[in-house]
Write an enzyme that holds these catalytic residues in place. Sequence first.
Site, PDB file in Angstrom:
ATOM      1  N   CYS A  13     -23.479   4.406 -22.138  1.00  0.00           N
ATOM      2  CA  CYS A  13     -24.237   4.068 -20.928  1.00  0.00           C
ATOM      3  C   CYS A  13     -23.411   4.267 -19.648  1.00  0.00           C
ATOM      4  O   CYS A  13     -22.410   3.584 -19.429  1.00  0.00           O
ATOM      5  CB  CYS A  13     -24.716   2.620 -21.021  1.00  0.00           C
ATOM      6  N   LYS A  40     -31.737  -4.470 -30.576  1.00  0.00           N
ATOM      7  CA  LYS A  40     -31.082  -5.420 -29.672  1.00  0.00           C
ATOM      8  C   LYS A  40     -31.026  -6.818 -30.283  1.00  0.00           C
ATOM      9  O   LYS A  40     -32.059  -7.336 -30.712  1.00  0.00           O
ATOM     10  CB  LYS A  40     -31.859  -5.483 -28.339  1.00  0.00           C
ATOM     11  N   GLU A  69     -27.766  -5.752 -13.727  1.00  0.00           N
ATOM     12  CA  GLU A  69     -27.791  -4.691 -12.719  1.00  0.00           C
ATOM     13  C   GLU A  69     -26.359  -4.260 -12.378  1.00  0.00           C
ATOM     14  O   GLU A  69     -25.576  -5.001 -11.777  1.00  0.00           O
ATOM     15  CB  GLU A  69     -28.544  -5.083 -11.440  1.00  0.00           C
ATOM     16  N   SER A  70     -26.053  -3.015 -12.771  1.00  0.00           N
ATOM     17  CA  SER A  70     -24.664  -2.535 -12.687  1.00  0.00           C
ATOM     18  C   SER A  70     -24.083  -2.578 -11.278  1.00  0.00           C
ATOM     19  O   SER A  70     -22.916  -2.932 -11.093  1.00  0.00           O
ATOM     20  CB  SER A  70     -24.578  -1.115 -13.250  1.00  0.00           C
TER      21      SER A  70
HETATM   22  N1  GSH Z   1     -30.736  -0.521 -13.276  1.00  0.00           N
HETATM   23  C1  GSH Z   1     -29.962  -0.833 -14.443  1.00  0.00           C
HETATM   24  C2  GSH Z   1     -30.138   0.276 -15.450  1.00  0.00           C
HETATM   25  C3  GSH Z   1     -29.403   0.010 -16.763  1.00  0.00           C
HETATM   26  C4  GSH Z   1     -29.945   0.866 -17.909  1.00  0.00           C
HETATM   27  O1  GSH Z   1     -30.934   1.608 -17.773  1.00  0.00           O
HETATM   28  N2  GSH Z   1     -29.307   0.755 -19.077  1.00  0.00           N
HETATM   29  C5  GSH Z   1     -29.813   1.443 -20.252  1.00  0.00           C
HETATM   30  C6  GSH Z   1     -28.676   2.111 -21.039  1.00  0.00           C
HETATM   31  S1  GSH Z   1     -27.866   3.382 -20.142  1.00  0.00           S
HETATM   32  C7  GSH Z   1     -30.419   0.441 -21.211  1.00  0.00           C
HETATM   33  O2  GSH Z   1     -29.890  -0.634 -21.401  1.00  0.00           O
HETATM   34  N3  GSH Z   1     -31.534   0.799 -21.835  1.00  0.00           N
HETATM   35  C8  GSH Z   1     -32.146  -0.009 -22.845  1.00  0.00           C
HETATM   36  C9  GSH Z   1     -33.622  -0.138 -22.662  1.00  0.00           C
HETATM   37  O3  GSH Z   1     -34.138   0.233 -21.597  1.00  0.00           O
HETATM   38  O4  GSH Z   1     -34.270  -0.601 -23.600  1.00  0.00           O
HETATM   39  C10 GSH Z   1     -28.491  -1.012 -14.046  1.00  0.00           C
HETATM   40  O5  GSH Z   1     -28.074  -0.400 -13.050  1.00  0.00           O
HETATM   41  O6  GSH Z   1     -27.778  -1.784 -14.703  1.00  0.00           O
END
Ligand code: GSH
Length: 225
Positions: A13, A40, A69-70
């Site tokens: 990720c 998960k 939120e990163s």
């Molecule tokens: N806006 C979020 C996006 C985070 C994101 O999309 N993470 C993905 C992995 S790269 C995730 O956890 N996806 C799992 C899902 O949507 O079920 C951030 O900036 O933290």
Amino acid sequence: MTTSLKLISHKLCPYVQRAVIALKEKGVPFERIDIDLADKPDWFLKLSPLGKVPVLVVTTDEGEVALFESNVICEYIEETQGGAQLHPADPLKRAEHRAWMEFGSAILGDLWGLETTTDPATFESKRQALAAKFARVEGALGAGPYFAGDKFSLVDAVFAPIFRYFDVFDELTELGVFKDLPKVQAWRAELAKHPSVRTAVGADYPQLLRAFLVRHDAHLLKLAA
Ligand SMILES: N[C@@H](CCC(=O)N[C@@H](CS)C(=O)NCC(=O)O)C(=O)O
């Protein structure tokens, strides 16, 4: 006072990787826990309102807080931890940096759509959207080597994993979204050499990502054949 930091992660990720880079730049100790996003665990779903990584579990004298939120996580790390300063001191420049961090997330949004696109026309229009975004990045870059000159910042932490992703993606199908953008190319090359980027992303990342993309995407599989 913060007593420990635990980062809930997935190896591939790029949102997680930006937080890891920020932590490494600052030399902050933290525990990294990789989870399977295809299965998960319940404890993770309780912590993460959107079911997404990264989540930073901050333990203080008063208990635990799960941040999601990163970009928010990166800001928290910058505000609370010592070590290298990753934002400009000037409020206007800092706000500009935050805007470009968001722009990095918008680029990832386009990239995700591309991965699962099987229709060539949609693929091409998404490719063009990415090319237009990188043209804007080219316009925002100065003399380098980093986004803001000679100091590595959170904008670099956001874009470094994006470029690593493109390295692997481009091996499967050449997107060419920044091939004619010299400043972006130079920035990408500089970030690839940067120590926190190299250790945050992990040596097994290219193989894992290649396997993931090929497994999940019929279009890429066809192009790679
Ligand atoms: N806006 C979020 C996006 C985070 C994101 O999309 N993470 C993905 C992995 S790269 C995730 O956890 N996806 C799992 C899902 O949507 O079920 C951030 O900036 O933290």
